[in-house]
Design a protein around this motif. Structure first.
Motif, PDB file in Angstrom:
ATOM      1  N   ASP A   1      -0.838   2.836  -6.831  1.00  0.00           N
ATOM      2  CA  ASP A   1      -2.033   2.851  -7.671  1.00  0.00           C
ATOM      3  C   ASP A   1      -1.826   2.149  -9.013  1.00  0.00           C
ATOM      4  OD1 ASP A   1      -0.273   4.751  -8.568  1.00  0.00           O
ATOM      5  OD2 ASP A   1      -1.794   6.270  -8.975  1.00  0.00           O
TER       6      ASP A   1
ATOM      7  N   ARG B   1       0.826  -1.211   0.000  1.00  0.00           N
ATOM      8  CA  ARG B   1       0.000   0.000   0.000  1.00  0.00           C
ATOM      9  C   ARG B   1       0.858   1.258   0.000  1.00  0.00           C
ATOM     10  NH1 ARG B   1      -5.343   1.648   1.771  1.00  0.00           N
ATOM     11  NH2 ARG B   1      -5.794  -0.514   2.154  1.00  0.00           N
TER      12      ARG B   1
ATOM     13  N   GLU C   1      -1.787  -0.835 -11.712  1.00  0.00           N
ATOM     14  CA  GLU C   1      -2.781  -1.899 -11.902  1.00  0.00           C
ATOM     15  C   GLU C   1      -2.372  -3.219 -11.252  1.00  0.00           C
ATOM     16  OE1 GLU C   1      -5.928  -1.924 -12.954  1.00  0.00           O
ATOM     17  OE2 GLU C   1      -5.638   0.241 -12.963  1.00  0.00           O
TER      18      GLU C   1
ATOM     19  N   ILE D   1      -3.498  -6.103  -4.023  1.00  0.00           N
ATOM     20  CA  ILE D   1      -4.286  -5.637  -2.878  1.00  0.00           C
ATOM     21  C   ILE D   1      -5.649  -6.329  -2.863  1.00  0.00           C
ATOM     22  CG2 ILE D   1      -5.511  -3.630  -1.947  1.00  0.00           C
ATOM     23  CD1 ILE D   1      -3.025  -1.971  -2.601  1.00  0.00           C
ATOM     24  N   ASP D   2      -6.249  -6.516  -4.031  1.00  0.00           N
ATOM     25  CA  ASP D   2      -7.529  -7.237  -4.096  1.00  0.00           C
ATOM     26  C   ASP D   2      -7.370  -8.674  -3.594  1.00  0.00           C
ATOM     27  OD1 ASP D   2      -8.757  -4.992  -5.116  1.00  0.00           O
ATOM     28  OD2 ASP D   2      -8.718  -5.699  -7.200  1.00  0.00           O
TER      29      ASP D   2
ATOM     30  N   LYS E   1      -2.811  -2.944  -7.544  1.00  0.00           N
ATOM     31  CA  LYS E   1      -4.234  -2.994  -7.197  1.00  0.00           C
ATOM     32  C   LYS E   1      -4.742  -4.434  -7.180  1.00  0.00           C
ATOM     33  CE  LYS E   1      -5.593   1.561  -8.849  1.00  0.00           C
ATOM     34  NZ  LYS E   1      -6.406   2.288  -9.835  1.00  0.00           N
ATOM     35  N   SER E   2      -4.292  -5.261  -8.121  1.00  0.00           N
ATOM     36  CA  SER E   2      -4.752  -6.657  -8.148  1.00  0.00           C
ATOM     37  C   SER E   2      -4.183  -7.442  -6.969  1.00  0.00           C
ATOM     38  CB  SER E   2      -4.398  -7.333  -9.477  1.00  0.00           C
ATOM     39  OG  SER E   2      -3.018  -7.558  -9.580  1.00  0.00           O
TER      40      SER E   2
END
Length: 96
Positions: free
Chosen positions: A58, A52, A60, A66-67, A63-64
Motif C-alpha cells: 500500500d 501486490r 505510494e 500498480i497503476d 500504488k503508482s
C-alpha cells in the motif's frame, strides 16, 4: 493491386508481475503495424505478482507502479487469465 498482408501475432506471457507487464509493454510498442493479442497467464487470481503481495503493497510508489501495470494490462489486445497453473514446454523454432 494486391491487398496488403496484415500480420496477427498471438503471444502468451506467463506471469503478471513486473517482468510480465514489461514484456507485454515491449511487445505492444516494438511491433508497429502488427495486430497483437497477448494472453497474460497468472497462477494467482489477481495480477501484479510480488508488487501486490510483496513488502508494503500500500506504499505510494507501489500504488503508482500498480497503476502503470494496470494501464498495460488493460490494453485492448491484452487478456488477463488469473488462477491458472501453467505447465510449460519450450519449443525452439529457427526460421531461415
Amino acid at each position: 493491386m494486391a491487398e496488403p498482408h496484415h500480420r496477427h501475432l498471438r503471444v502468451a506471457v506467463v506471469g503478471s508481475g513486473p517482468s510480465g507487464a514489461y514484456s507485454v509493454e515491449a511487445l505492444l510498442e516494438s511491433l508497429p503495424g502488427t495486430s497483437i493479442s497477448v494472453d497474460v497467464i497468472e497462477r494467482l487470481p489477481v495480477p501484479y505478482g510480488l508488487v501486490r503481495y510483496g513488502v508494503a503493497p500500500d506504499h505510494e510508489r507501489i500504488k503508482s507502479i500498480i497503476d502503470s501495470f494496470g494501464e498495460i494490462l488493460s490494453h485492448e489486445g491484452v487478456r488477463f487469465l488469473g488462477n491458472v497453473a501453467a505447465l510449460l514446454t519450450f519449443v525452439w523454432v529457427v526460421l531461415d
